[in-house]
Design a protein around this motif. Structure first.
Motif, PDB file in Angstrom:
ATOM      1  N   LEU A   1      32.233  44.313  42.084  1.00  9.13           N
ATOM      2  CA  LEU A   1      33.359  44.409  41.142  1.00  9.13           C
ATOM      3  C   LEU A   1      34.657  44.684  41.880  1.00  9.13           C
ATOM      4  O   LEU A   1      35.695  44.082  41.581  1.00  9.13           O
ATOM      5  CB  LEU A   1      33.079  45.517  40.119  1.00  9.13           C
ATOM      6  N   GLN A   2      34.599  45.570  42.873  1.00  6.77           N
ATOM      7  CA  GLN A   2      35.791  45.863  43.671  1.00  6.77           C
ATOM      8  C   GLN A   2      36.278  44.595  44.378  1.00  6.77           C
ATOM      9  O   GLN A   2      37.475  44.307  44.412  1.00  6.77           O
ATOM     10  CB  GLN A   2      35.477  46.945  44.695  1.00  6.77           C
ATOM     11  N   HIS A   3      35.365  43.835  44.912  1.00  6.66           N
ATOM     12  CA  HIS A   3      35.715  42.594  45.605  1.00  6.66           C
ATOM     13  C   HIS A   3      36.403  41.616  44.650  1.00  6.66           C
ATOM     14  O   HIS A   3      37.449  41.045  44.977  1.00  6.66           O
ATOM     15  CB  HIS A   3      34.449  41.962  46.196  1.00  6.66           C
ATOM     16  N   VAL A   4      35.847  41.439  43.466  1.00  5.17           N
ATOM     17  CA  VAL A   4      36.417  40.508  42.490  1.00  5.17           C
ATOM     18  C   VAL A   4      37.809  40.965  42.060  1.00  5.17           C
ATOM     19  O   VAL A   4      38.748  40.162  41.988  1.00  5.17           O
ATOM     20  CB  VAL A   4      35.476  40.358  41.277  1.00  5.17           C
ATOM     21  N   LEU A   5      37.980  42.264  41.806  1.00  5.91           N
ATOM     22  CA  LEU A   5      39.282  42.774  41.372  1.00  5.91           C
ATOM     23  C   LEU A   5      40.337  42.631  42.468  1.00  5.91           C
ATOM     24  O   LEU A   5      41.490  42.289  42.181  1.00  5.91           O
ATOM     25  CB  LEU A   5      39.161  44.236  40.930  1.00  5.91           C
ATOM     26  N   LEU A   6      39.958  42.879  43.710  1.00  3.54           N
ATOM     27  CA  LEU A   6      40.920  42.726  44.803  1.00  3.54           C
ATOM     28  C   LEU A   6      41.313  41.272  45.010  1.00  3.54           C
ATOM     29  O   LEU A   6      42.484  40.969  45.260  1.00  3.54           O
ATOM     30  CB  LEU A   6      40.342  43.302  46.099  1.00  3.54           C
ATOM     31  N   MET A   7      40.359  40.371  44.887  1.00  3.08           N
ATOM     32  CA  MET A   7      40.682  38.953  45.028  1.00  3.08           C
ATOM     33  C   MET A   7      41.607  38.497  43.895  1.00  3.08           C
ATOM     34  O   MET A   7      42.557  37.748  44.112  1.00  3.08           O
ATOM     35  CB  MET A   7      39.399  38.112  45.039  1.00  3.08           C
ATOM     36  N   TYR A   8      41.342  38.960  42.674  1.00  2.00           N
ATOM     37  CA  TYR A   8      42.184  38.625  41.523  1.00  2.00           C
ATOM     38  C   TYR A   8      43.595  39.192  41.718  1.00  2.00           C
ATOM     39  O   TYR A   8      44.586  38.507  41.469  1.00  2.00           O
ATOM     40  CB  TYR A   8      41.548  39.175  40.237  1.00  2.00           C
ATOM     41  N   GLY A   9      43.668  40.448  42.170  1.00  5.87           N
ATOM     42  CA  GLY A   9      44.971  41.077  42.391  1.00  5.87           C
ATOM     43  C   GLY A   9      45.785  40.344  43.448  1.00  5.87           C
ATOM     44  O   GLY A   9      46.990  40.158  43.305  1.00  5.87           O
ATOM     45  N   GLY A  10      45.123  39.921  44.511  1.00  8.91           N
ATOM     46  CA  GLY A  10      45.821  39.177  45.557  1.00  8.91           C
ATOM     47  C   GLY A  10      46.327  37.837  45.060  1.00  8.91           C
ATOM     48  O   GLY A  10      47.445  37.420  45.372  1.00  8.91           O
ATOM     49  N   ALA A  11      45.523  37.173  44.253  1.00 14.92           N
ATOM     50  CA  ALA A  11      45.939  35.885  43.694  1.00 14.92           C
ATOM     51  C   ALA A  11      47.122  36.067  42.748  1.00 14.92           C
ATOM     52  O   ALA A  11      48.077  35.279  42.770  1.00 14.92           O
ATOM     53  CB  ALA A  11      44.770  35.222  42.969  1.00 14.92           C
ATOM     54  N   MET A  12      47.090  37.101  41.920  1.00 15.72           N
ATOM     55  CA  MET A  12      48.188  37.345  40.979  1.00 15.72           C
ATOM     56  C   MET A  12      49.467  37.710  41.717  1.00 15.72           C
ATOM     57  O   MET A  12      50.555  37.278  41.337  1.00 15.72           O
ATOM     58  CB  MET A  12      47.821  38.461  39.987  1.00 15.72           C
ATOM     59  N   ALA A  13      49.361  38.498  42.791  1.00 13.50           N
ATOM     60  CA  ALA A  13      50.552  38.864  43.567  1.00 13.50           C
ATOM     61  C   ALA A  13      51.164  37.629  44.216  1.00 13.50           C
ATOM     62  O   ALA A  13      52.387  37.471  44.229  1.00 13.50           O
ATOM     63  CB  ALA A  13      50.180  39.906  44.622  1.00 13.50           C
TER      64      ALA A  13
END
Length: 70
Positions: free
Chosen positions: A28-40
């Motif tokens: 879950l942490q991995h998915v959230l960090l990847m999503y956050g990086g894409a949104m940034a």
């Protein structure tokens, strides 16, 4: 014949399997960090595009030129 009792060498930490709860949390942490990086990245690109559409780059360049002429 004697049976040799060799001690088993433990696996390296990278090879050992995590318990299920830890595995889910790390995933879950991995998915959230990847999503956050894409949104940034998308936010930065869209703000840059908006800035260029509104002529901000040209205005900023003109203001720098005028500031140095005084």
């Amino acid at each position: 014949m004697s049976v040799s009792s060799e001690a088993r060498i433990p696996d390296a930490p990278a090879i050992q399997r995590l318990p299920l709860l830890q595995l889910i949390l790390v995933g879950l942490q991995h998915v959230l960090l990847m999503y956050g990086g894409a949104m940034a990245t998308l936010s930065a690109l869209s703000l840059n595009l908006l800035f260029n559409i509104l002529g901000g780059a040209e205005r900023a360049a003109n203001n720098e030129c005028h500031a140095h002429q005084h």
